[in-house]
Write an enzyme that holds these catalytic residues in place. Sequence first.
Site, short mmCIF file in Angstrom:
data_model
loop_
_atom_site.label_atom_id
_atom_site.label_comp_id
_atom_site.label_asym_id
_atom_site.label_seq_id
_atom_site.Cartn_x
_atom_site.Cartn_y
_atom_site.Cartn_z
N ARG A 179 -37.36 -20.17 51.92
CA ARG A 179 -35.81 -20.10 51.41
C ARG A 179 -35.12 -18.90 51.51
O ARG A 179 -35.79 -17.87 51.74
CB ARG A 179 -35.99 -20.69 49.99
N LYS A 195 -29.89 -23.07 41.17
CA LYS A 195 -28.94 -23.77 40.04
C LYS A 195 -28.93 -23.84 38.64
O LYS A 195 -28.09 -23.53 37.86
CB LYS A 195 -28.76 -25.22 40.46
N GLU A 228 -30.47 -32.46 44.58
CA GLU A 228 -30.43 -32.86 43.49
C GLU A 228 -28.88 -32.80 42.72
O GLU A 228 -28.58 -31.54 42.71
CB GLU A 228 -31.49 -32.41 42.47
#
Length: 553
Positions: free
Chosen positions: A257, A267, A32
């Site tokens: 992750r 982020k 994104e």
Amino acid sequence: MDQGKTDFIRETIKKDLKEGRYEKIHTRFPPEPNGYLHIGHAKAICLNFELADEFKGICNLRFDDTNPTKEEPEYVEAIKRDIAWLGFDWGLNEYYASDYFPKLYDFAVKLIKGGKAYVCDLDPAQIREYRGTLTSPGKESPYRERTVEENLRLFEDMRSGKFPDGSRVLRAKIDMASPNLNMRDPVMYRIMHQRHHRTKDKWCIYPTYDWAHGQSDSIEGISHSICTLEFEDHRPLYEWFLDQLKIHHPRQLEFARLNLTHTVMSKRMLKILVDEKYVNGWDDPRMPTLSGMRRRGYPPDAIRNFCSAIGLAKSESTIEIEYLEHFVREDLNRKAPRVMGVLNPLKVIIDNYPEEKDEELEAINNPEDLSAGTRKIPFSRVIYIEKEDFMEDPPKKFYRLAPGREVRLRYAYFIRCIGVKKDGNGNISELHCTYDPSTKGGDAPDGRKVRATLHWVSAKHSVGAELRLYDKLFTTEDLSKNDFKKSFNQKSLKINDLCRLEPSTREAEPGQIYQFERVGYFHVDPDTTTKGLVFNKTAGLKDQWAKIKRKNK
Ligand code: ATP
Ligand code: MG
């Protein structure tokens, strides 16, 4: 590329190929564009591109740009720069979920026509309330039984801008009692009168990530849709959409992750550090972003080797940041040319060296790579050594310079300290030494030994620089349990502008990296083009990982 890797993802792919479920491997990296990439993303990038490479398939770069309030073209450009820097090439396979907005709209109409989606007038707070919890079922929306015709008309009105933001949504009609909260009539479209960086003002309704993501993968013909574990619970929803639409099914596979100690990997949090000026931008060398690591001097190969070494897992874990640094050192040790630089200079006058004399001594550029050759370094009567390499009254295990003691100057001579001069406050201001001309190059013909070799620079030939010295971004190891702002390490950046470096560094250009002998690795900062020599300390020389490994044994 490593052909020998095995893990649950590769095993599944091999099986799918063998059974003919897919003819060709097609992966994608789907960021994104709402921030810069971090080292966690590197793990996903390496995985997707390497799989495509290993199985002779294709890896798309697809921007999942469905949220215009958070996205910017700056992020798109930064993401592309970082992936290319890591060494991966998506060729012509650059896609945007926003390019599929018309198709997604048509898919939504198809679901409405099939009685599988409806326009709901509940506000966001009510939707949350009606959703229920993990232990209690949800409640059906009063708008759930609208007719297909009414839904089609309202959806078209949503799209044509008749309603204000937040007044209505399109929802999938699945099951408000499902034990999986993602299946309780999830939102597919929101009204947002927002300009999108690509589609401009064409749309005022935007698909949710959950609605856009799976269909985008399907449209692109992705065979293996690889994502992180938190999407495991979304998989039934993605399958449901594909089943209703009767379109191509990628296989979704989830892996854990990457988490690292002493840093955050989100982020959203990184953006707060940037916006609230804890750091100097996304590419601040303290940041776990790829652009920060690049500026710090981390080689892309080191990051790739690290990602390979940590492998893939099905359960969450946290990796020590020292393990990443280990790969950085390993790479730089092989590649970085050596120079001498003194961080905290102490002046040394060599009394028996002629005042007017200069000479050039030969130094090896990289003992790990003799093909890197040699260079000349100037020597003269006044030199600098490191303050910490001298002690007036040394304790037992201090082997470096002290009154009366002899040491080696790297690539130069043996010197012996014969005097110490102090300033008015009693601080040592300079040393007086003698040198032995027969020890040129660093060895005594009579075979006598010294216990220390010091780095040094010739005072009059040396150059100054600004060194930016970094420490961990956060003082706590595990930030999942701590307020990350409170753990910010106020001492994570220190500036040294006292240092003196050997003259060969004068021509250093941004991007070059050196090992300052006995001190650490230093990377020339882009600021050098406007501010004079600026170096970022990439890493110290000691491998902290080896210590941790021993401790954990
Ligand atoms: P963030 O929480 O930092 O915003 P994200 O997952 O929302 O991360 P995306 O831009 O959606 O960021 O990520 C693109 C891809 O990178 C996704 O496929 C995601 O699974 C993967 N990814 C993100 N963070 C990590 C991580 N820490 N480790 C491995 N893969 C990750
Ligand atoms: Mg995401």
